[in-house]
Design an enzyme around this catalytic site. Structure first.
Site, PDB file in Angstrom:
ATOM      1  N   SER A 182       1.131  -1.334   0.109  1.00 37.64           N
ATOM      2  CA  SER A 182       0.219  -0.235  -0.059  1.00 37.64           C
ATOM      3  C   SER A 182       0.592   1.403  -0.252  1.00 37.64           C
ATOM      4  CB  SER A 182      -1.157   0.178   1.263  1.00 37.64           C
ATOM      5  OG  SER A 182      -2.203   1.233   1.402  1.00 37.64           O
ATOM      6  N   ASP A 247     -10.187  -4.312  -4.962  1.00 38.25           N
ATOM      7  CA  ASP A 247      -9.753  -3.279  -3.659  1.00 38.25           C
ATOM      8  C   ASP A 247     -10.102  -2.236  -3.700  1.00 38.25           C
ATOM      9  OD1 ASP A 247      -7.992  -1.080  -2.728  1.00 38.25           O
ATOM     10  OD2 ASP A 247      -5.831  -2.642  -2.927  1.00 38.25           O
ATOM     11  N   HIS A 276      -8.797  -4.583  -0.075  1.00 32.86           N
ATOM     12  CA  HIS A 276      -7.705  -3.917   0.149  1.00 32.86           C
ATOM     13  C   HIS A 276      -6.397  -4.879   1.272  1.00 32.86           C
ATOM     14  CE1 HIS A 276      -4.684  -0.581  -0.693  1.00 32.86           C
ATOM     15  NE2 HIS A 276      -4.610  -0.598   1.041  1.00 32.86           N
TER      16      HIS A 276
END
Length: 299
Positions: A182, A247, A276
Site C-alpha cells: 500500500s 480493491d 485491499h
C-alpha cells in the site's frame, strides 16, 4: 492506506480548471492532500525498552493492542533498535530472524494504519513460511518513531533503513528483496529506482496520490504526490506485482498500470475477489511468494 477519495461529478477524462482552482485556492495544498490521503498512524502498539547493560540495544515490548499468537520465546527472534534519518528523525527498526539459512532478507515497508507492533507477528509467520528474514521500520510519526509522516520523510526513512540493513548486517544488495505494501510501495519504488536489489514486491501499489483521489486523472501534475508510476520503469530488478481485483481503496487499475510500466516484471498475482486488506488470507498469496523467492529468483 484508508480511502479519502474525492467524488468527481463530471465524467471527463481530465481535471477541470475549476477543480485545479479548488486545490490551490481552497487548501489542502498537495502535502495536506497527501496527509489526508495516506497517513493514518495508529496509537502505538509497542515501545522499545533500552537494555540496562548495553544502551544501544532495545527490546520490543508489545502492549495489549498488538496481537502476538506466538510464545514469549519467539520474541527473542526480534532485534530492535533505532536509527537516525537525514531529516533528523529517529525511526524504530526491527530485524526478525525467521530462518537461520535464509538467503534473502525482505526490507518490508508496511501499510498505512499499522505499526511494527501490529506487524511483528505477521513478519514472523511470513518469513518462516517463505524462508526469508525480515527487516522493517516505522515511518516518521508511527509507533516509536519521532517526527511527522510526510512524503519527504518516507523517502528519508527508507534510505536510513536501507543503509542500516547494509551496514549493521552486511547483507549484499542482491540478497535484499524490497517489499512494499500500500503506502509502503511509495518508498519502495523510490529506493528501487535508485539501487539495484535482488527483487521487488509491490503489494497493492498506487500510481500516484492524485490518481487515487481523482480516479480520472491521466497524467502526473506538478503538484502530485507519490508519483510511483513515473519511477517504476527505472527499476532494474525483477518486480512481482500483487493486487486484489476488488480493491476498494486503491483500484485494481493501479496494479495493472504499475505492472505494465515495469521493465523486468515477473508473472503478477491478481487475487480474484480480494480487497485491499485481505490478500494475505488467500492461499495463492503464499504460494506465489514461495515460487518467486525459491524458484524464480534462484534460477
Amino acid at each position: 492506506m484508508k480511502s479519502n477519495r474525492v467524488i468527481i461529478e463530471n465524467s471527463e477524462k481530465i481535471i477541470k480548471f475549476s477543480e485545479l482552482c479548488c486545490l490551490f485556492c481552497c487548501p489542502p495544498c498537495p502535502s495536506r492532500i497527501a496527509a489526508k490521503l495516506a497517513f493514518l498512524p495508529p496509537e502505538p502498539t509497542y515501545s522499545l525498552v533500552a537494555n540496562e547493560e548495553v544502551k544501544s540495544k532495545f527490546q520490543l515490548q508489545l502492549n495489549e493492542k498488538a496481537e502476538w499468537p506466538y510464545s514469549e520465546r519467539d520474541k527473542d527472534t526480534i532485534e530492535s533498535f533505532y536509527t537516525r534519518t537525514s531529516r533528523g528523525n529517529r525511526i524504530a527498526c526491527i530485524f526478525v530472524k525467521c530462518c537461520s539459512n535464509a538467503r534473502y532478507t525482505l526490507l518490508f515497508s508496511h501499510g498505512n494504519a499499522v505499526d511494527l507492533g501490529q506487524m511483528s507477528s505477521f513478519y514472523l509467520g511470513l518469513g518462516s513460511r517463505i524462508n526469508c528474514n525480515i527487516f522493517s521500520y516505522d515511518y516518521s510519526g508511527y509507533g516509536a518513531s519521532t517526527g511527522k509522516p510526510s512524503e519527504k520523510n518516507l523517502y528519508a526513512d527508507i534510505d536510513a533503513a536501507w543503509h542500516l540493513l547494509r551496514t549493521r548486517y552486511g547483507i549484499s544488495p542482491e540478497n535484499i528483496i524490497l517489499y512494499g505494501q500500500s503506502i509502503g510501495t511509495v518508498p519502495t519504488v523510490d529506493l528501487a529506482s535508485r539501487y539495484e536489489v535482488g527483487a521487488v514486491v509491490l503489494h497493492s501499489a498506487l500510481m500516484s496520490g492524485m490518481r487515487v483521489a481523482f480516479p480520472n486523472t491521466k497524467r502526473t501534475w506538478f503538484f502530485d504526490v507519490f508519483p510511483s508510476i513515473d519511477k517504476v520503469s527505472k527499476i532494474s530488478s525483477p518486480v512481482l506485482v500483487i493486487h486484489g481485483t476488488e480493491d476498494e481503496v486503491i483500484d485494481f487499475s493501479h496494479g495493472m498500470s504499475i505492472y505494465e510500466k515495469c521493465t523486468k516484471p515477473v508473472e503478477p498475482l491478481w487475487v480474484d475477489g480480494a480487497g485491499h486488506n485481505d490478500i494475505e488470507l488467500y492461499s495463492q498469496y503464499l504460494d506465489r511468494l514461495k515460487k518467486f523467492v525459491s524458484v524464480e529468483l534462484v534460477n
